[in-house]
Design an enzyme around this catalytic site. Sequence first.
Site, PDB file in Angstrom:
ATOM      1  CG  ASP A 267      -2.390   0.661   0.981  1.00  0.00           C
ATOM      2  OD1 ASP A 267      -2.290   1.833   0.913  1.00  0.00           O
ATOM      3  OD2 ASP A 267      -3.280  -0.165   0.795  1.00  0.00           O
ATOM      4  CG  HIS A 313      -5.240   3.976   0.611  1.00  0.00           C
ATOM      5  ND1 HIS A 313      -4.897   2.590   0.544  1.00  0.00           N
ATOM      6  CD2 HIS A 313      -6.590   4.137   0.133  1.00  0.00           C
ATOM      7  CE1 HIS A 313      -5.958   1.955  -0.156  1.00  0.00           C
ATOM      8  NE2 HIS A 313      -6.646   2.676  -0.564  1.00  0.00           N
ATOM      9  CG  ASN A 412     -13.430   1.608  -5.585  1.00  0.00           C
ATOM     10  OD1 ASN A 412     -13.925   0.476  -4.937  1.00  0.00           O
ATOM     11  ND2 ASN A 412     -12.685   2.477  -4.889  1.00  0.00           N
ATOM     12  CB  SER A 481      -9.170   0.693  -0.705  1.00  0.00           C
ATOM     13  OG  SER A 481      -8.600   1.007  -1.969  1.00  0.00           O
TER      14      SER A 481
END
Length: 617
Positions: A267, A313, A412, A481
């Site tokens: 990430d 994130h 998404n 996510s």
Amino acid sequence: MKKLLILLVILLTGCLGSQQAQHVTLTGVIYHHDTAIPIVGADITIRTGNRILSTRTELDGTFAIQIRTKNSSIKLIVEHPEYYPLEGNIRLKPGMQEHIVLELEPKRIERTLMAGIIDYALPELHIAGRGLAAALDSSSALYPVEAELTEILVEPYTYSEAEAAAIAESLGAESYRLYPAPRLIVLTKPAGTAIDEFLAAARNHPLILHADLNLSISTAAQTALTLIPNDPYYDKQWNLAAIYLPHAWQRIHEQPNQRPIRIAVLDSLIDTNHPDLKQNLNLTDAYNAVKQSKTVSDYAGRLNNQEHTLLSHGTHVCGIIAAVTDNHAGVAGTAWGINVEVIPIVVLNEDSGTISDLIAGIYQAVELDVDIINMSFAITDPFFEPDHKHPLTKAVNAAAERGILMAAAAGNYARLLYPAKYPQVVAVGAVAHDYSIPDYSAYPAADQVTIFAPGGTKSEQIFSTDLSTGGSGYAYAHGTSMAAPHAAGAAALIKATDPNITSGEIEQLLWETGIIIDHEQPQKRLINTYAAVTRTPIANAVITFRDLDSASKFSAVPDPNRYFYQFLPSGTYLLTAHIDADQNQKLNSGDWYFEQEITVEAGQHSSDLEILLQIYP
């Protein structure tokens, strides 16, 4: 036997009278005789020349089959063990669009068809602050789901049958029973009287020395308990209760700790000093594939300098998996109760990255011999279709060959994206707080996204860790996510209960124990962590119809889509379903259970039964 051929749908691509083979799509629907009840699981066989093609009817009784033939007719055979078979020839007429609707006659016409769906009940959630949470006490405690108390335990000054009767009558007790050895009396409260009022009256009674509640007891191994952490923001985390984590945590805490489960989080930079994460981070093995360094710490200045970046994130994702839990601070993490190590591997530079960084990150995780890789990102190029020679494919294959479970955000954009699109990777879609699939995660059936976890929506998001410097340390976010780390955390819980389980077996278990989100799409399932860690798939359910007059029993077996049926004589039945979590052939706390009284009338066929299994208290 009546055979009804009403209409047939055949889509033709050309003239079937020629010698050239033609492609035909044959579709239809099969019903129970003289009803609109579809027959599920009927075998459809097509014979054309020397070729035999087959399929089965779906939950709505429909079927579709592709045919390539030079013949002008085909033979159709419809079979089901509870019905007389039906067969006949269908002439394929060029230039026409037709449809077939068939009815099958049951072999036992004196009985009534009772059918329906079995599944786990979705956990009930309620609004708490901005988010949702399970309707559970937020204090840190193990507690059973108690039945209503109806009895009190009484020690009289003078013990005798006559004294017990007198006490019971004066208090208006519904009934009483005696325990001679300890010289005690148990009184049942009258209907309409609160147990507290009944106890208070007994304590003030002149013939009673002592009175107290007659509480229930059971062994710890048989008590269905939930384990609720004391983290102050737990009530904002509707997502954890939505996948039965409080029940799963209790089971996990009953087992001895095994070796650490190592999870590589590929990430962005993360807050390595976050007080709600630090304990579970392995910074010794951390790696920055973008900078090719050991620097993985996020910082407030980076976020302030980014026009579109409002969230750390990687920090948010790590918190969903393994926030330090039950520490009187912050939030809870999915993998509470096991020995877990989160290894940050940075592959996103300023929350975006390149395929080369991803490849390097995967190989680093393989080198570190991790158990699980989480990838909460997607390659958004719609034309990216890597072949078997692509370096990313080779990296994914290397991880799969090492036995590493890879969980990735499905994307998404309402379509499945890489790396989640690789068959070796668990693609995780998102559900909202009301268990619907948000538009951003509504993938077409062809994408075969079958495992879902909480991802939230703009109105009800996922609350997790964020930068602790220059901010509150916690934030809301939504998307796939957020869904992927729930799957990674659930996989870690499963791995901790069975270190020898393979990544493929974990993925299959997550699906087999998942809750069907929409029975029109039974392949799409929400993770159920309690069913997964207790190894209680719906396939293990024992479904029984017990005649309340004759005590006769009839059983049913759910199919892979969780449909069940039975043909029953008229009568009143107790319909029960049981999955034995302890495998002791008894109904215990912690088992999955359902019961309902139903009436079966001759000729009143039904396919609307719904069994929703609850955890037995």
